[in-house]
Design a protein around this motif. Sequence first.
Motif, mmCIF file in Angstrom:
data_model
loop_
_atom_site.group_PDB
_atom_site.id
_atom_site.type_symbol
_atom_site.label_atom_id
_atom_site.label_comp_id
_atom_site.label_asym_id
_atom_site.label_seq_id
_atom_site.Cartn_x
_atom_site.Cartn_y
_atom_site.Cartn_z
ATOM 1 N N GLN A 171 0.823 -1.205 0.000
ATOM 2 C CA GLN A 171 0.000 0.000 0.000
ATOM 3 C C GLN A 171 0.863 1.264 0.000
ATOM 4 O OE1 GLN A 171 -3.250 0.025 -0.359
ATOM 5 N NE2 GLN A 171 -3.407 -2.199 -0.311
ATOM 6 N N VAL A 174 2.184 1.857 -3.520
ATOM 7 C CA VAL A 174 1.153 2.460 -4.374
ATOM 8 C C VAL A 174 0.954 3.929 -4.007
ATOM 9 C CG1 VAL A 174 -1.291 2.379 -5.005
ATOM 10 C CG2 VAL A 174 0.002 0.254 -4.753
ATOM 11 N N PHE A 175 0.919 4.213 -2.701
ATOM 12 C CA PHE A 175 0.735 5.596 -2.247
ATOM 13 C C PHE A 175 1.893 6.471 -2.708
ATOM 14 C CE2 PHE A 175 1.223 8.961 0.950
ATOM 15 C CZ PHE A 175 -0.047 9.530 0.892
ATOM 16 N N ASN A 176 3.125 5.965 -2.581
ATOM 17 C CA ASN A 176 4.290 6.725 -3.035
ATOM 18 C C ASN A 176 4.209 7.018 -4.530
ATOM 19 O OD1 ASN A 176 6.242 7.367 -0.937
ATOM 20 N ND2 ASN A 176 6.404 5.176 -0.589
ATOM 21 N N GLN A 177 3.736 6.029 -5.304
ATOM 22 C CA GLN A 177 3.621 6.228 -6.742
ATOM 23 C C GLN A 177 2.594 7.296 -7.069
ATOM 24 O OE1 GLN A 177 5.582 4.791 -9.173
ATOM 25 N NE2 GLN A 177 4.567 6.320 -10.442
ATOM 26 N N HIS A 178 1.431 7.235 -6.377
ATOM 27 C CA HIS A 178 0.400 8.254 -6.600
ATOM 28 C C HIS A 178 0.908 9.648 -6.222
ATOM 29 C CE1 HIS A 178 -2.545 5.499 -7.903
ATOM 30 N NE2 HIS A 178 -2.877 4.991 -6.724
ATOM 31 N N MET A 179 1.563 9.759 -5.082
ATOM 32 C CA MET A 179 2.062 11.059 -4.648
ATOM 33 C C MET A 179 3.154 11.579 -5.580
ATOM 34 S SD MET A 179 0.155 11.805 -2.146
ATOM 35 C CE MET A 179 0.931 13.212 -1.389
ATOM 36 N N HIS A 180 3.946 10.654 -6.146
ATOM 37 C CA HIS A 180 4.951 11.079 -7.126
ATOM 38 C C HIS A 180 4.270 11.599 -8.389
ATOM 39 C CE1 HIS A 180 8.691 11.149 -9.399
ATOM 40 N NE2 HIS A 180 8.068 10.495 -10.374
ATOM 41 N N ASP A 181 3.187 10.911 -8.813
ATOM 42 C CA ASP A 181 2.469 11.358 -10.005
ATOM 43 C C ASP A 181 1.799 12.710 -9.781
ATOM 44 O OD1 ASP A 181 3.226 9.006 -11.199
ATOM 45 O OD2 ASP A 181 1.337 7.970 -10.812
ATOM 46 N N PHE A 182 1.253 12.904 -8.560
ATOM 47 C CA PHE A 182 0.507 14.136 -8.293
ATOM 48 C C PHE A 182 1.417 15.310 -7.916
ATOM 49 C CE2 PHE A 182 -3.136 11.204 -6.831
ATOM 50 C CZ PHE A 182 -3.532 11.040 -8.150
#
Length: 425
Positions: A171, A174-182
């Motif tokens: 989790q 996934v959270f790190n990836q989302h925060m990197h994208d945003f």
Amino acid sequence: MLQSHRRTLVEQTVRSKLFLSGLFSVLFISGIMFWGSLSWHNSLAQQAFQQNSQLLLRQTAEHASPFLQTNNVISLNLMLKNLLAESGINYAAFRDASGNVLTELKQNEGRGIDFRQSVIFENAVIGDILLTIERPATHHTIWLWLLVVWALGITLWLVFCIYLTMDEREQLTVFNQHMHDFFATDRHDLHQWNDILDQQLRPAMSLAGCFHNHYSAAQINHCLDKVDVVPGAGYQSNLFLLYLTATELTDQSDSREVHYWLEQQNHYLLQVASLYNGEITQDRNCLVFGLEDEPDQAVVNILCAATVLHHVCSSMTPYSISVTTGTLWVNNSSDLPPAVQVCGEAVNQLQLMHLHNRSNSILIAENIFQYPRTSTLVNAHIYRDLTMPDGERLEVWQLDSLSDHYDQLLRTQAENLKQNNTEAL
């Protein structure tokens, strides 16, 4: 590397607050269960000890009855030796009816629990037997079972916590990836994210929450679509401009009328821009075309957009629509959502055309006709010549209609826009 990953995973699990707090609970609950089981076991063992001791006393009394009747001390003494040979009996004695000890034997200082059984012969008490029996000690295997229960409980809890840690890692990935994208952030653990969200990203998250709570998904998506329409550094390009504004709004105009017109104008400009791949500029009165299309397609788009706006505005306050093209400097504004900023000679042409535009007509600058598609699409006549501030002459045409099947299609499209706008209101 795999072993190191596993070791790190186990270490992370063992050091987690969840595992440590749960470990105390596992040991506590397992201990309670063990002591409960031990008490139950001791109770059963005590009952069995009492029953076996009473049974031994009764059997010994039955066998000793004839020897007590005849005072056969030798036989009684042999019986006592046989009794003491059994495990757990530390003292044994026979007494006559008067209480006198006939014979006795002891070992291990006679430790244990005392038992007494009367010896009866033909319904008469002829003596009694005394036994001191040591209670069997608790076997070490019982304590071994406690260790087994604890080890099993700890193992199961560790496996469960490792599963939770692995899930937490997934989790977090996934959270790190989302925060990197945003937000283009680096990878962090949960403790670091707690500080980052509370400090560095608090304004950005607050803005995101504001958008989520106050704007629809369509509006948010529209804002996101506009962020990268124009590069931040800006550039020069040959583009097409459409200008729409009311012609009879004055200082004495009713405020409600002005508000209504501005609302309708903004609504229809946004709708038409979406239909024909245009962008609304920062002043909210102008659409720019050709940011993403080739010139031949952009000129068709701007003429169709002007015609649709002409039809939807026909029942509103008198208006003017002006169309031109030229080299413009394009940039993104700092607004939210960002709006396109344009400047150049073409903007000056639009402003001058607007000043000489009679109500409810579409004026086209002569430079639009440099594109071959315009000549085959447009039915127009010369409106007038204008003199620019620098002395240059600008020939202006008035659009009568579009050829082929465009007019009817665009009129139908305008009616649909007006109907949708009425339903929305």
